[in-house]
Write a protein that holds these residues in place. Structure first.
Motif, short mmCIF file in Angstrom:
data_model
loop_
_atom_site.label_atom_id
_atom_site.label_comp_id
_atom_site.label_asym_id
_atom_site.label_seq_id
_atom_site.Cartn_x
_atom_site.Cartn_y
_atom_site.Cartn_z
N ASN A 1 0.81 -1.23 0.00
CA ASN A 1 0.00 0.00 0.00
C ASN A 1 0.84 1.28 0.00
N ALA A 2 2.16 1.14 0.02
CA ALA A 2 3.04 2.30 0.18
C ALA A 2 2.88 3.31 -0.95
N ALA A 3 2.87 2.86 -2.19
CA ALA A 3 2.82 3.80 -3.31
C ALA A 3 1.56 4.65 -3.27
N GLU B 1 -0.21 15.94 0.41
CA GLU B 1 0.40 16.35 1.68
C GLU B 1 1.07 15.21 2.45
N VAL B 2 1.20 14.04 1.86
CA VAL B 2 1.95 12.96 2.50
C VAL B 2 3.41 13.11 2.09
N GLY B 3 4.27 13.39 3.06
CA GLY B 3 5.67 13.66 2.78
C GLY B 3 6.60 12.57 3.25
N GLY B 4 6.09 11.34 3.32
CA GLY B 4 6.92 10.23 3.75
C GLY B 4 6.13 9.29 4.64
N ALA B 5 6.84 8.39 5.31
CA ALA B 5 6.17 7.38 6.13
C ALA B 5 7.00 7.06 7.36
N LEU B 6 6.29 6.77 8.44
CA LEU B 6 6.90 6.20 9.64
C LEU B 6 6.46 4.75 9.67
N VAL B 7 7.41 3.86 9.47
CA VAL B 7 7.11 2.45 9.19
C VAL B 7 7.45 1.60 10.41
N ALA C 1 14.80 -5.79 5.47
CA ALA C 1 15.36 -4.88 4.48
C ALA C 1 14.56 -4.86 3.19
N ASP C 2 14.16 -6.02 2.71
CA ASP C 2 13.44 -6.08 1.43
C ASP C 2 12.12 -5.31 1.50
N ASP C 3 11.38 -5.49 2.59
CA ASP C 3 10.11 -4.78 2.73
C ASP C 3 10.32 -3.28 2.88
N PHE C 4 11.29 -2.90 3.69
CA PHE C 4 11.55 -1.48 3.91
C PHE C 4 12.02 -0.80 2.63
N LEU C 5 12.90 -1.46 1.89
CA LEU C 5 13.39 -0.89 0.64
C LEU C 5 12.26 -0.74 -0.38
N ALA C 6 11.32 -1.66 -0.39
CA ALA C 6 10.19 -1.55 -1.30
C ALA C 6 9.38 -0.29 -1.00
N ILE C 7 9.27 0.04 0.28
CA ILE C 7 8.54 1.26 0.66
C ILE C 7 9.35 2.49 0.27
N VAL C 8 10.64 2.47 0.48
CA VAL C 8 11.51 3.59 0.09
C VAL C 8 11.39 3.84 -1.41
N ARG C 9 11.39 2.77 -2.18
CA ARG C 9 11.34 2.90 -3.65
C ARG C 9 9.98 3.35 -4.15
N ALA C 10 8.97 3.33 -3.28
CA ALA C 10 7.63 3.76 -3.68
C ALA C 10 7.46 5.27 -3.65
N VAL C 11 8.46 5.97 -3.12
CA VAL C 11 8.37 7.44 -3.03
C VAL C 11 8.28 8.05 -4.44
#
Length: 247
Positions: free
Chosen positions: A215-217, A224-230, A237-247
């Motif tokens: 749901n990150a993308a 007004e969403v300027g990022g995420a607190l996950v 790492a794989d899950d977190f990186l997928a969220i980073v790449r959704a920016v």
């Protein structure tokens, strides 16, 4: 006026051992040329080791809380100075788990923000409503009240972030729809502008609450969403990186 640089911050909560630093290293190795700032906030006993392991990378290290005072007879607590000395650059303050379980008030959160500023830590200040407050139509009132009560005027011109975390969505798998997220983020932006003027436009407003790769993308591209607190998804790492790449 410049728009805020997105921030993706991982809150490990009470999870992680020395062996878990390998996951943080994998994030640093895989983060690539993202436009976002990336941070991991591990338990306090890992901050020093993680900051050393990630030195020279794009990944910042943060803490999960600080005491409002700089020192004293507060057994088990961590001061902002200690956290900065261990290598932290940011700190999460006012998380709902602190507000609920430890009865932290807006006033106490504001004092902790001042402590963070005294020692060069960038605060990520959390706000959010309960399911009962949302059902009663009080979400905007509660959240904007927390913003006003938790952010001292000394933040004006300083680097900080606000994280909207609806309490009913944390760790439950439930997520508000984009219209609900945009409504609250818009109210937060308006409140910040009333408090800090034009400088408020540089403040990223993060969303937190069951953020995951699937749901990150959609969330990160809401107005007004300027990022995420996950939370949980930042532990792998794989899950977190997928969220980073959704920016």
């Amino acid at each position: 006026m410049n728009s805020p640089t997105p921030l993706i911050a991982g809150n490990w909560k009470m999870n992680g051992l020395a062996s878990s630093i390998a996951e943080a290293k994998a994030v640093a190795q895989g983060v690539g040329a993202t436009s976002a700032r990336v941070a991991i906030c591990p338990p306090s006993i890992l901050v020093h080791r993680m900051s050393e392991a990630l030195q020279g990378t794009k990944v910042l290290v943060g803490g999960q809380d600080v005491h409002a005072d700089d020192s004293g007879a507060f057994t088990g607590d961590i001061s902002a100075e200690m956290l900065a000395d261990a290598g932290a650059k940011l700190v999460i303050l006012g998380h709902s788990e602190r507000r609920e379980a430890y009865r932290e008030s807006d006033e106490l959160v504001a004092r902790k923000v001042l402590a963070a500023l005294r020692h060069g830590l960038e605060p990520i200040v959390c706000v959010g409503e309960t399911i009962d407050q949302r059902k009663a139509g009080e979400a905007l009132k509660v959240v904007t009240g927390q913003v006003r009560g938790s952010l001292p005027p000394e933040l004006n011109g300083k680097a900080f972030a606000v994280a909207y975390e609806p309490i009913w969505a944390i760790g439950t798998g439930l997520t508000p729809n984009n219209l609900q997220i945009e409504e609250v983020h818009g109210a937060i932006r308006t409140t910040l502008a009333e408090m800090f003027g034009e400088a408020a436009q540089r403040v990223p407003i993060l969303y937190g609450g069951s953020v995951k790769p699937s749901n990150a993308a959609e969330i990160l591209h809401a107005c007004e969403v300027g990022g995420a607190l996950v939370g949980g998804a930042s532990l792998k790492a794989d899950d977190f990186l997928a969220i980073v790449r959704a920016v």
